[in-house]
Design an enzyme around this catalytic site. Structure first.
Site, PDB file in Angstrom:
ATOM      1  CG  HIS A 186      58.782  -2.593  25.651  1.00 44.65           C
ATOM      2  ND1 HIS A 186      57.843  -2.287  26.389  1.00 44.65           N
ATOM      3  CD2 HIS A 186      59.969  -2.927  25.929  1.00 44.65           C
ATOM      4  CE1 HIS A 186      58.800  -0.896  26.955  1.00 44.65           C
ATOM      5  NE2 HIS A 186      60.583  -1.363  27.004  1.00 44.65           N
ATOM      6  CB  CYS A 213      57.305   4.230  34.125  1.00 44.00           C
ATOM      7  SG  CYS A 213      58.009   3.199  32.986  1.00 44.00           S
ATOM      8  CE1 TYR A 214      57.330  -0.992  30.979  1.00 41.09           C
ATOM      9  CE2 TYR A 214      59.137  -0.408  32.486  1.00 41.09           C
ATOM     10  CZ  TYR A 214      58.693  -0.683  30.585  1.00 41.09           C
ATOM     11  OH  TYR A 214      60.097  -0.724  29.752  1.00 41.09           O
ATOM     12  CE  LYS A 254      65.616  -3.997  30.114  1.00 34.66           C
ATOM     13  NZ  LYS A 254      66.958  -3.978  29.536  1.00 34.66           N
ATOM     14  NE  ARG A 299      62.667  -4.678  27.488  1.00 30.24           N
ATOM     15  CZ  ARG A 299      64.090  -4.392  26.762  1.00 30.24           C
ATOM     16  NH1 ARG A 299      64.627  -5.429  26.104  1.00 30.24           N
ATOM     17  NH2 ARG A 299      64.592  -3.374  27.341  1.00 30.24           N
ATOM     18  CG  ASP A 358      60.871   1.738  35.318  1.00 26.79           C
ATOM     19  OD1 ASP A 358      60.345   2.840  36.113  1.00 26.79           O
ATOM     20  OD2 ASP A 358      61.191   1.781  33.987  1.00 26.79           O
ATOM     21  CG  ASP A 378      62.957   3.247  37.131  1.00 23.73           C
ATOM     22  OD1 ASP A 378      63.365   2.321  37.842  1.00 23.73           O
ATOM     23  OD2 ASP A 378      64.858   3.453  36.090  1.00 23.73           O
ATOM     24  CG  HIS A 397      59.681   7.786  35.809  1.00 25.78           C
ATOM     25  ND1 HIS A 397      60.675   7.755  35.314  1.00 25.78           N
ATOM     26  CD2 HIS A 397      59.686   6.059  35.518  1.00 25.78           C
ATOM     27  CE1 HIS A 397      61.073   6.654  34.244  1.00 25.78           C
ATOM     28  NE2 HIS A 397      60.540   5.791  35.097  1.00 25.78           N
ATOM     29  CG  ASP A 399      60.871  10.794  35.173  1.00 26.14           C
ATOM     30  OD1 ASP A 399      60.354  10.488  34.823  1.00 26.14           O
ATOM     31  OD2 ASP A 399      62.167  10.275  35.112  1.00 26.14           O
TER      32      ASP A 399
END
Ligand SMILES: [Zn+2]
Length: 429
Positions: free
Chosen positions: A233, A284-285, A279, A276, A282, A337, A347, A344
């Site tokens: 992850h 934030c990654y 998935k 992951r 996003d 995201d 993020h 938010d």
């Protein structure tokens, strides 16, 4: 210095060929993936129609207004939101430093006083005043105080008690629980290593057996899971790898398989990262995954790898910038995201952190910029050549001058004595 010329990668003829193919087997996951790709295609098409000379813009002023309002709200009213208020302080303060927006000293002082109220009598910080100490808000509070970087901020941290809190959550196998009586996972090792190294309270036994435990979280995929045996992850992989870098033991990880895993998490069509395998992308990654590449570059460089680039990290920096700038900005400020999601502070912080990583390459004395869009899109570089800052990687995710200043400050003070039989550990056992 280099400015990426138009056209953008996502406007190129070959871009559509990067779309996901389900090989004729439709699943819930493949349908979700296609839905996201359609929404991103829509964003790109609208952008193309509206801009004959594509130069994506970072909405600096809008983000600044959004962050400023959040910070004022935090300092005006202490009874808002949830048990993660030190996190909100950190996310906002780090976003502001990336945008080079100074924080007024009166607000900085309010934040210091608020975080002081989150510090618990047994050491460490809680999610809010009167709650129990927890490693995650402890990490956030120490980072926030180091970003403020004043004497007032540094003096909030009770280092003796912080050390006894860390011992109270240390486990015999080298791992840490997030709070007394709480769960073990690799985030806790990172939070502990980060705050202990920044505040100069690392004692000989504090991280005994921790590197071996972190190594056991790396699985067959190449990334790290939260605990041994779990799926790899992005968040856990960053935490585990960054902890190993702080402890000077990154060579114990299988760096090549880690590199392969993280490089494969960048989405071919979207340009952003997934957390992951299988998935969705996003924002934030952009930090949790892309932030690993500078760590890995440095680690492989230290091992003498002569094939490493002297200009680029080992991910598509342009594609990530395009994803963040086109798909993750709320037009009235704040980042998110993916298209359709709401903004938010979490993020906002990690999209901007990832954007900075994608804009700046550095290794030893080199610094190479790659800015998508106008020069004004450039964020502060989180890399530094100063050895004191664990050079050239965003391991603490605060700006390097602030890391240097904190380390300089706390290294003038003696490392506290180990006091493992302290009430902090016996009270709750
Ligand atoms: Zn996210």
């Amino acid at each position: 210095m280099e400015t990426v010329p138009a056209p953008l990668r996502c406007l190129g003829e070959c871009h559509a060929a990067e779309k996901f193919t389900d090989d004729g087997v439709e699943t819930v996951t493949s349908m979700e993936q296609k839905k996201v790709e359609r929404s991103i295609q829509e964003v790109i098409s609208v952008y193309k129609q509206m801009h004959s000379f594509p130069q994506p813009t970072l909405l600096r002023d809008q983000h600044y207004q959004y962050l400023k309002k959040g910070l004022r709200h935090l300092s005006d009213s202490y009874e808002c939101l949830d048990a993660s208020r030190p996190w909100l302080c950190y996310w906002i303060l780090h976003s502001l430093e990336l945008l080079e927006e100074p924080v007024p000293s009166s607000i900085a002082s309010d934040v210091c006083q608020f975080l002081a109220r989150c510090q618990t009598p047994t050491g460490g910080f809680a999610g809010g005043p009167g709650q129990h100490a927890h490693l995650a808000p402890t990490y956030a509070a120490v980072n926030a105080l180091c970003i403020i970087g004043t004497e007032e901020a540094y003096s909030v941290i009770d280092r003796e008690k912080l050390l006894s809190f860390l011992f109270s959550v240390k486990q015999p196998d080298g791992s840490f629980v997030m709070h007394v009586g709480g769960e073990v996972d690799v985030r806790s090792a990172y939070c502990a290593a980060s705050v202990a190294s920044l505040t100069n309270i690392v004692t000989p036994s504090l991280f005994q057996d921790t590197p071996m435990w972190i190594v056991s979280c790396q699985n067959w995929e190449g990334g790290l899971g939260g605990v041994p045996g779990l799926e790899a992850h992005g968040g856990y992989t960053f935490c585990g790898t960054a902890a190993m870098v702080i402890l000077g033991k990154e060579f114990m990880l299988d760096l090549k398989s880690l590199l392969r895993w993280v490089a494969s998490r960048q989405m071919r069509f979207e340009g952003g990262f997934q957390g992951r395998c299988n998935k969705l992308v996003d924002g934030c990654y952009s930090f949790w995954q892309a932030g690993l590449l500078p760590l890995l570059h440095r680690a492989l460089f230290k091992e003498g790898d002569s094939t490493l680039s002297l200009e680029k990290w080992m991910f598509e920096q342009q594609a990530l910038q395009e994803y963040i700038l086109l798909c993750c900005q709320n037009p009235v400020g704040g980042l998110l995201d993916k298209p359709g999601k709401s903004r938010d502070f979490y993020h906002t912080c990690y999209c901007l952190s990832g954007l900075s990583v994608a804009q700046h390459f550095g290794n030893m004395d080199l610094h190479h910029q790659l800015i998508v869009g106008q020069e004004e899109n450039r964020l502060v570089c989180m890399l530094t050549s100063r050895p004191i800052c664990h050079s050239y990687h965003p391991v603490y995710n605060i700006c390097p001058e602030k890391v240097a200043r904190a380390i300089q400050h706390f290294h003038q003070l003696p490392v506290p004595m180990e006091n493992r039989g302290s009430p902090a550990s016996s009270d709750h056992s």
